[in-house]
Scaffold this motif. Structure first.
Motif, PDB file in Angstrom:
ATOM      1  N   UNK A   1      -1.298  -5.433 -13.511  1.00 59.46           N
ATOM      2  CA  UNK A   1      -1.955  -5.033 -12.267  1.00 59.46           C
ATOM      3  C   UNK A   1      -3.175  -5.931 -12.082  1.00 59.46           C
ATOM      4  N   UNK A   2      -3.226  -6.645 -10.954  1.00 66.27           N
ATOM      5  CA  UNK A   2      -4.308  -7.592 -10.714  1.00 66.27           C
ATOM      6  C   UNK A   2      -4.981  -7.315  -9.376  1.00 66.27           C
ATOM      7  N   UNK A   3      -6.315  -7.275  -9.379  1.00 68.69           N
ATOM      8  CA  UNK A   3      -7.111  -7.162  -8.149  1.00 68.69           C
ATOM      9  C   UNK A   3      -6.664  -5.989  -7.299  1.00 68.69           C
ATOM     10  N   UNK A   4      -6.593  -4.837  -7.915  1.00 68.91           N
ATOM     11  CA  UNK A   4      -6.093  -3.638  -7.252  1.00 68.91           C
ATOM     12  C   UNK A   4      -7.223  -2.822  -6.620  1.00 68.91           C
ATOM     13  N   UNK A   5      -6.872  -2.104  -5.566  1.00 72.80           N
ATOM     14  CA  UNK A   5      -7.730  -1.055  -5.029  1.00 72.80           C
ATOM     15  C   UNK A   5      -7.002   0.261  -5.255  1.00 72.80           C
ATOM     16  N   UNK A   6      -7.364   0.941  -6.333  1.00 73.56           N
ATOM     17  CA  UNK A   6      -6.728   2.202  -6.710  1.00 73.56           C
ATOM     18  C   UNK A   6      -7.686   3.311  -6.291  1.00 73.56           C
ATOM     19  N   UNK A   7      -7.443   3.885  -5.149  1.00 74.45           N
ATOM     20  CA  UNK A   7      -8.350   4.886  -4.572  1.00 74.45           C
ATOM     21  C   UNK A   7      -7.506   5.986  -3.960  1.00 74.45           C
ATOM     22  N   UNK A   8      -7.175   6.986  -4.770  1.00 69.72           N
ATOM     23  CA  UNK A   8      -6.271   8.044  -4.321  1.00 69.72           C
ATOM     24  C   UNK A   8      -6.918   9.413  -4.530  1.00 69.72           C
ATOM     25  N   UNK A   9      -6.297  10.438  -3.961  1.00 76.26           N
ATOM     26  CA  UNK A   9      -6.920  11.759  -3.950  1.00 76.26           C
ATOM     27  C   UNK A   9      -6.838  12.456  -5.300  1.00 76.26           C
ATOM     28  N   UNK A  10      -5.633  12.550  -5.856  1.00 73.57           N
ATOM     29  CA  UNK A  10      -5.466  13.221  -7.142  1.00 73.57           C
ATOM     30  C   UNK A  10      -4.125  12.811  -7.751  1.00 73.57           C
ATOM     31  N   UNK A  11      -3.954  13.161  -9.048  1.00 74.68           N
ATOM     32  CA  UNK A  11      -2.758  12.771  -9.778  1.00 74.68           C
ATOM     33  C   UNK A  11      -3.090  11.721 -10.818  1.00 74.68           C
TER      34      UNK A  11
ATOM     35  N   UNK B   1      -3.068   4.541  -2.651  1.00 73.51           N
ATOM     36  CA  UNK B   1      -3.755   5.669  -2.051  1.00 73.51           C
ATOM     37  C   UNK B   1      -2.878   6.912  -2.127  1.00 73.51           C
ATOM     38  N   UNK B   2      -3.212   7.920  -1.337  1.00 73.73           N
ATOM     39  CA  UNK B   2      -2.406   9.130  -1.291  1.00 73.73           C
ATOM     40  C   UNK B   2      -2.701  10.060  -2.446  1.00 73.73           C
ATOM     41  N   UNK B   3      -1.633  10.728  -2.942  1.00 71.59           N
ATOM     42  CA  UNK B   3      -1.742  11.671  -4.060  1.00 71.59           C
ATOM     43  C   UNK B   3      -0.406  11.679  -4.796  1.00 71.59           C
ATOM     44  N   UNK B   4      -0.446  12.084  -6.104  1.00 67.65           N
ATOM     45  CA  UNK B   4       0.748  11.987  -6.949  1.00 67.65           C
ATOM     46  C   UNK B   4       0.877  13.248  -7.803  1.00 67.65           C
ATOM     47  N   UNK B   5       1.981  13.974  -7.588  1.00 68.84           N
ATOM     48  CA  UNK B   5       2.212  15.180  -8.381  1.00 68.84           C
ATOM     49  C   UNK B   5       2.407  14.842  -9.853  1.00 68.84           C
ATOM     50  N   UNK B   6       3.017  13.705 -10.139  1.00 68.72           N
ATOM     51  CA  UNK B   6       3.131  13.228 -11.515  1.00 68.72           C
ATOM     52  C   UNK B   6       2.295  11.960 -11.668  1.00 68.72           C
ATOM     53  N   UNK B   7       2.835  10.811 -11.299  1.00 74.46           N
ATOM     54  CA  UNK B   7       2.082   9.569 -11.483  1.00 74.46           C
ATOM     55  C   UNK B   7       2.596   8.507 -10.535  1.00 74.46           C
TER      56      UNK B   7
ATOM     57  N   UNK C   1       0.853  -1.186   0.000  1.00 74.17           N
ATOM     58  CA  UNK C   1       0.000   0.000   0.000  1.00 74.17           C
ATOM     59  C   UNK C   1       0.891   1.238   0.000  1.00 74.17           C
ATOM     60  N   UNK C   2       0.421   2.291  -0.709  1.00 71.07           N
ATOM     61  CA  UNK C   2       1.123   3.575  -0.739  1.00 71.07           C
ATOM     62  C   UNK C   2       0.174   4.662  -0.250  1.00 71.07           C
ATOM     63  N   UNK C   3       0.669   5.493   0.660  1.00 74.01           N
ATOM     64  CA  UNK C   3      -0.114   6.593   1.205  1.00 74.01           C
ATOM     65  C   UNK C   3       0.757   7.841   1.261  1.00 74.01           C
ATOM     66  N   UNK C   4       0.129   8.997   1.471  1.00 75.60           N
ATOM     67  CA  UNK C   4       0.861  10.255   1.533  1.00 75.60           C
ATOM     68  C   UNK C   4       0.956  10.920   0.169  1.00 75.60           C
ATOM     69  N   UNK C   5       1.596  12.074   0.121  1.00 76.19           N
ATOM     70  CA  UNK C   5       1.745  12.825  -1.123  1.00 76.19           C
ATOM     71  C   UNK C   5       3.123  12.559  -1.724  1.00 76.19           C
ATOM     72  N   UNK C   6       3.145  11.956  -2.911  1.00 76.60           N
ATOM     73  CA  UNK C   6       4.363  11.606  -3.615  1.00 76.60           C
ATOM     74  C   UNK C   6       4.495  12.434  -4.889  1.00 76.60           C
TER      75      UNK C   6
END
Length: 486
Positions: free
Chosen positions: A250-260, A220-226, A192-197
């Motif tokens: 990518x298999x069985x992912x939960x892609x739920x992030x703020x923006x980016x 999760x989190x947010x991505x200034x680029x990708x 899992x990834x969280x925070x602003x990257x």
């Protein structure tokens, strides 16, 4: 207490951490690793060799605290240094264990620092206890340009399992991968990834950076680029060289992030996404390059080598929560793009939904060949051309799809609002068919729960029963010779 070599004088943990390069070639047998590898006492098993036991390194045995406050950077740097020192004949058989806890890391490249003079190596595994059970908090002094992991054409066959990674410095990045032929074969499982990257994983170089897999992970989190950015060109190589970056699953992912952006591929490609839920929950702060738009799949460069322009999405549920959220934005002029059994109509009842354009393409005489099979689709799809609009063959096809907001005559549009002649439909259900009386009174159609009597959105019969007091004639009973089966 640990031992050096084959049973020589004991060396304390503090001495190990201070020993630096002089101890990197030693065989370190930690108490935790020895216990885990040799099994319960008294079972009559022959003791394993120190060389075998040392293949498992637990960062807590190297001084990591894991309370979220103590700086554990040195323990992770040392764990990686031990793993690098134990490489034999180009094979690294080390497992770095990270137990439950929240581990603070404050220096870049502390988790992985694959640089010369280490020669190319195959095999390194990072193993945690579970998402949110094992958390690595990356807090470098400066965000942009700081990476938790760096692989400079050294490691292949890397595995990360059951770990949460969190950026505590906005604009930091997770992984920098540079390859001219060696860096490849990465696997992320239940991470899992969280925070602003700034970047989750950035790919650079001229060759490979290929064969990467994500399974049951949460982005999760947010991505200034990708989250995954393929095609950095910061070292003077030709951009098209990076079309050698291939094969991402990518298999069985939960892609739920703020923006980016989730995937951005200026170069390279051949991408498969199967299963899961994909949601952008917020709006990007305005930027010069992206405006306020966030996109799951962004392919912003037109010309590529053959065989790299392939994208496939299957069995995914998308949510389009605002007009700035896009599912795909592609300017590829060749290749294939395929959506199969996907659904982005979950918020079709929202006021803005009918006018969104979450799928956008630029097409030319060679395509790309775009196909949607058994999908449920909201809003409109936008097609732009390279100027050869009247001469284009059919390059896009919708087969047995539900067009939730508009009939097929109004569903596909050009940037000027016209209907493109190069888009075909086969056995699709249009918006009028979707809004049938059976679903008109559902919470999704009403927007906020069951409709009250008299609600103008609800037909009178659905709200209050029959509109006319005229009695309904009784139906003719079935013949006596044909009784209903029991």
């Amino acid at each position: 207490m640990a031992e050096r070599g084959g049973g020589k004088s004991p060396v304390s943990r503090r001495q190990l951490l201070r020993g630096g390069v002089t101890l990197l070639g030693a065989t370190i047998l930690t108490g935790h690793s020895a216990s885990a590898a040799s099994g319960p006492a008294g079972v009559g098993r022959a003791p394993a060799s120190a060389g075998l036991l040392s293949r498992v390194i637990n960062v807590r045995d190297l001084g990591a605290v894991g309370d979220g406050r103590a700086d554990d950077t040195a323990a992770f740097e040392y764990a990686y240094a031990l793993a690098a020192a134990r490489v034999s004949r180009g094979i690294g058989r080390t497992v770095i264990e990270i137990p439950p806890g929240e581990f603070l890391i404050t220096r870049p490249n502390a988790l992985l620092n694959g640089v010369a003079p280490l020669r190319p190596v195959n095999g390194l595994r990072f193993c945690g206890a579970g998402k949110r059970m094992t958390t690595l908090v990356f807090r470098p002094p400066v965000g942009p340009g700081s990476f938790l992991c760096r692989n400079e054409d050294i490691w292949s066959n890397l595995s990360f399992e059951r770990i949460q990674f969190r950026s505590a410095t906005p604009g930091a990045s997770f992984f920098s991968s540079y390859s001219t032929g060696q860096a490849q074969d990465y696997r992320f499982s239940e991470c899992e990834w969280m925070g602003e990257w700034e970047y989750g994983i950035s790919l650079d170089g001229t060759d490979t950076n290929s064969e990467m897999r994500w399974e049951a992970c949460r982005v999760g989190g947010a991505y200034r680029r990708a989250f995954l950015y393929s095609g950095l060109t910061g070292r003077g190589q030709q951009p098209n060289d990076q079309d050698q970056f291939l094969n991402y699953w990518f298999s069985d992912m939960k892609v739920e992030y703020e923006w980016g952006n989730f995937l951005e591929f200026p170069y390279g490609g051949s991408i498969t996404c199967r299963g899961g839920s994909y949601i952008i929950t917020g709006t990007r702060p305005r930027s010069q390059e992206y405006g306020t738009t966030s996109t799951f799949f962004r392919f912003p460069v037109a010309q590529h080598h053959d065989s790299v322009q392939r994208f496939h999405a299957q069995d995914i549920r998308f949510e389009v929560r605002n007009p700035d959220a896009r599912i795909i934005d592609s300017v590829w002029r060749s290749g294939t793009i395929h959506f199969s059994d996907c659904d982005d109509t979950g918020l079709a009842f929202k006021d803005f939904a009918a006018e969104v354009r979450p799928h956008r393409y630029v097409v030319g005489p060679r395509g790309p060949l775009i196909r949607y099979d058994s999908c449920q689709l909201v809003g409109r799809h936008e097609y732009r051309t390279d100027g050869a609009r009247d001469s284009l063959p059919t390059v896009a096809r919708y087969d047995m799809c539900l067009l939730r907001s508009h009939p097929q005559e109004e569903f596909a549009v050009t940037d000027a609002g016209a209907r493109p002649g190069f888009v075909g439909f086969v056995d699709c259900l249009d918006g009028a068919d979707a809004a049938d009386p059976v679903t008109a009174g559902t919470p999704e159609a009403a927007g906020d729960g069951p409709a009250a009597p008299g609600d103008p959105k609800t037909p009178p019969a659905a709200a209050t029963g029959p509109a006319s007091p005229t009695p309904v004639p009784a139906q003719t009973p079935p013949p006596a010779a044909a009784p209903a089966p029991r």
